[in-house]
Scaffold this motif. Structure first.
Motif, PDB file in Angstrom:
ATOM      1  N   GLY A 100       0.800  -1.218   0.000  1.00 49.58           N
ATOM      2  CA  GLY A 100       0.000   0.000   0.000  1.00 49.58           C
ATOM      3  C   GLY A 100       0.829   1.263   0.000  1.00 49.58           C
ATOM      4  O   GLY A 100       0.421   2.284   0.565  1.00 49.58           O
ATOM      5  N   TYR A 101       1.995   1.216  -0.624  1.00 55.39           N
ATOM      6  CA  TYR A 101       2.930   2.350  -0.588  1.00 55.39           C
ATOM      7  C   TYR A 101       2.325   3.648  -1.111  1.00 55.39           C
ATOM      8  O   TYR A 101       2.720   4.750  -0.686  1.00 55.39           O
ATOM      9  N   GLU A 102       1.373   3.557  -2.049  1.00 59.29           N
ATOM     10  CA  GLU A 102       0.801   4.773  -2.635  1.00 59.29           C
ATOM     11  C   GLU A 102      -0.086   5.534  -1.654  1.00 59.29           C
ATOM     12  O   GLU A 102      -0.235   6.751  -1.771  1.00 59.29           O
ATOM     13  N   SER A 103      -0.657   4.855  -0.708  1.00 61.09           N
ATOM     14  CA  SER A 103      -1.580   5.497   0.232  1.00 61.09           C
ATOM     15  C   SER A 103      -1.045   5.546   1.655  1.00 61.09           C
ATOM     16  O   SER A 103      -1.703   6.094   2.546  1.00 61.09           O
ATOM     17  N   THR A 104       0.114   4.955   1.890  1.00 62.52           N
ATOM     18  CA  THR A 104       0.704   4.974   3.234  1.00 62.52           C
ATOM     19  C   THR A 104       2.003   5.778   3.196  1.00 62.52           C
ATOM     20  O   THR A 104       2.370   6.347   2.182  1.00 62.52           O
ATOM     21  N   GLY A 105       2.696   5.795   4.297  1.00 65.96           N
ATOM     22  CA  GLY A 105       3.941   6.549   4.375  1.00 65.96           C
ATOM     23  C   GLY A 105       5.044   5.763   5.033  1.00 65.96           C
ATOM     24  O   GLY A 105       4.956   4.545   5.223  1.00 65.96           O
ATOM     25  N   GLU A 106       6.097   6.498   5.422  1.00 65.40           N
ATOM     26  CA  GLU A 106       7.304   5.862   5.956  1.00 65.40           C
ATOM     27  C   GLU A 106       7.058   5.158   7.284  1.00 65.40           C
ATOM     28  O   GLU A 106       7.697   4.148   7.590  1.00 65.40           O
ATOM     29  N   LEU A 107       6.111   5.662   8.094  1.00 57.40           N
ATOM     30  CA  LEU A 107       5.856   5.020   9.383  1.00 57.40           C
ATOM     31  C   LEU A 107       5.198   3.658   9.185  1.00 57.40           C
ATOM     32  O   LEU A 107       5.473   2.708   9.925  1.00 57.40           O
ATOM     33  N   GLU A 218       5.116  -0.507  19.832  1.00 55.14           N
ATOM     34  CA  GLU A 218       3.782  -0.215  20.360  1.00 55.14           C
ATOM     35  C   GLU A 218       3.316   1.178  19.945  1.00 55.14           C
ATOM     36  O   GLU A 218       2.161   1.351  19.511  1.00 55.14           O
ATOM     37  N   LEU A 219       4.171   2.168  20.069  1.00 56.36           N
ATOM     38  CA  LEU A 219       3.769   3.530  19.736  1.00 56.36           C
ATOM     39  C   LEU A 219       3.555   3.687  18.237  1.00 56.36           C
ATOM     40  O   LEU A 219       2.635   4.397  17.809  1.00 56.36           O
ATOM     41  N   THR A 220       4.365   3.016  17.444  1.00 55.05           N
ATOM     42  CA  THR A 220       4.160   3.050  15.989  1.00 55.05           C
ATOM     43  C   THR A 220       2.775   2.515  15.642  1.00 55.05           C
ATOM     44  O   THR A 220       2.046   3.108  14.831  1.00 55.05           O
ATOM     45  N   GLY A 221       2.383   1.414  16.264  1.00 57.43           N
ATOM     46  CA  GLY A 221       1.057   0.844  16.026  1.00 57.43           C
ATOM     47  C   GLY A 221      -0.061   1.776  16.466  1.00 57.43           C
ATOM     48  O   GLY A 221      -1.077   1.922  15.775  1.00 57.43           O
ATOM     49  N   GLU A 222       0.111   2.429  17.616  1.00 58.05           N
ATOM     50  CA  GLU A 222      -0.905   3.360  18.110  1.00 58.05           C
ATOM     51  C   GLU A 222      -1.087   4.543  17.165  1.00 58.05           C
ATOM     52  O   GLU A 222      -2.221   4.964  16.876  1.00 58.05           O
ATOM     53  N   ILE A 223       0.013   5.101  16.680  1.00 57.19           N
ATOM     54  CA  ILE A 223      -0.067   6.251  15.775  1.00 57.19           C
ATOM     55  C   ILE A 223      -0.766   5.866  14.478  1.00 57.19           C
ATOM     56  O   ILE A 223      -1.632   6.594  13.980  1.00 57.19           O
ATOM     57  N   LEU A 234       8.114   9.769  10.340  1.00 56.53           N
ATOM     58  CA  LEU A 234       8.954   9.323  11.456  1.00 56.53           C
ATOM     59  C   LEU A 234       9.119  10.421  12.500  1.00 56.53           C
ATOM     60  O   LEU A 234       9.271  10.140  13.687  1.00 56.53           O
ATOM     61  N   SER A 235       9.099  11.669  12.067  1.00 48.81           N
ATOM     62  CA  SER A 235       9.257  12.778  13.013  1.00 48.81           C
ATOM     63  C   SER A 235       8.153  12.756  14.069  1.00 48.81           C
ATOM     64  O   SER A 235       8.400  13.068  15.247  1.00 48.81           O
ATOM     65  N   LEU A 236       6.935  12.378  13.691  1.00 43.88           N
ATOM     66  CA  LEU A 236       5.844  12.284  14.663  1.00 43.88           C
ATOM     67  C   LEU A 236       6.144  11.220  15.698  1.00 43.88           C
ATOM     68  O   LEU A 236       5.957  11.432  16.905  1.00 43.88           O
ATOM     69  N   LEU A 237       6.622  10.068  15.250  1.00 37.93           N
ATOM     70  CA  LEU A 237       6.986   8.996  16.173  1.00 37.93           C
ATOM     71  C   LEU A 237       8.070   9.459  17.140  1.00 37.93           C
ATOM     72  O   LEU A 237       7.972   9.246  18.354  1.00 37.93           O
TER      73      LEU A 237
END
Length: 275
Positions: A100-107, A218-223, A234-237
């Motif tokens: 799903g690279y077209e609709s998702t991002g680096e996180l 865990e935090l990556t999944g929550e975001i 990644l900056s948000l994480l």
């Protein structure tokens, strides 16, 4: 890498010894390279391959990144691919596909990579698939015992990224000679930081210690679960980790890296030596 004292003497045996005594990663350490995007800014160069496979001096960017990791002792390298994934075929790497690279991002790509890696005692090195860096940057991370360590360019005023969106950082201390005696901590990462608040620019390379990996997962999944239709970076994480109390240390260096974001950067990359 910068030559050590032995390397300055010349001679094959001395150069081999110099390499042997440079900092090296642990055997269990792994790397994650985030390389799912196309890089449309490179035009025709990325019509049939993603930016990470654009060749510089006959070698794709991904090949050069992998070689730099291996030179520092990191041999298990996981690459998240997406656009034209069949073209991402550097031998000896472990591939994870972001369909799903077209609709998702680096996180999202990071989450897929983390899910593909079994828990181990090794550290994780994470970088973007379009950033070239010298081995010196990795050596700064190998030496760090912090939960999380980011390599930051203190010479941001001369960065090729001025005028582009960049990951500027504000830290507990600006770069100076005194930072050698105390840890420097990340306070905030934000491309909108004004010049007086900027202490450097994150080069897109970091190390996650084993004890911090569960928190990162865990935090990556929550975001991502609360992202809705957005594409978290990644900056948000990293900002959320800092807000949650994790100590993210900063290792300053000056230059010695290149973010390939334009045709001119591809030309510069031909002159860049990472090892």
């Amino acid at each position: 890498p910068q030559p050590g004292v032995i390397g300055l003497q010349g001679g094959g045996e001395l150069k081999e010894a110099d390499t042997r005594f440079l900092p090296r990663a642990a055997q269990a350490d792994r790397a994650i390279v985030l390389a799912a995007s196309r890089g449309i800014e490179l035009g025709k160069l990325t019509e049939d391959r993603p930016k990470t496979m654009v060749e510089v001096d006959g070698e794709p960017l991904l090949g050069r990144i992998a070689a730099t990791f291996k030179s520092a002792g990191v041999h298990r390298i996981h690459v998240v691919r997406g656009y034209r994934k069949e073209a991402v075929n550097v031998p000896g790497l472990i591939y994870v596909d972001n369909e799903g690279y077209e609709s998702t991002g680096e996180l999202h790509s990071l989450a897929l990579a983390l899910d593909s890696i079994d828990a181990s005692e090794g550290s994780l090195y994470v970088c973007y698939g379009d950033v070239l860096f010298r081995r010196h940057a990795l050596e700064l991370l190998v030496d760090s015992a912090a939960d999380l360590t980011l390599v930051v360019d203190s010479n941001w005023q001369e960065s090729a990224n001025l005028g582009r969106e960049a990951d500027f950082v504000h830290c507990s201390s600006p770069p100076s000679r005194r930072v050698f005696s105390e840890p420097v901590l990340l306070r905030r990462m934000d491309p909108s930081l004004v010049a007086g608040e900027r202490h450097g620019e994150w080069i897109g390379l970091m190390k996650i210690a084993p004890r911090a990996q569960s928190v990162v997962r865990e935090l990556t999944g929550e975001i991502l679960a609360s992202a809705g239709g957005t594409r978290p970076q990644l900056s948000l994480l990293l900002n959320r980790l800092v807000e949650g109390g994790l100590e993210a240390q900063v290792a300053y260096m000056a230059g010695n890296w290149l973010d390939v974001d334009s045709l001119y950067d591809v030309i510069l990359a031909g002159k860049f030596r990472g090892r």
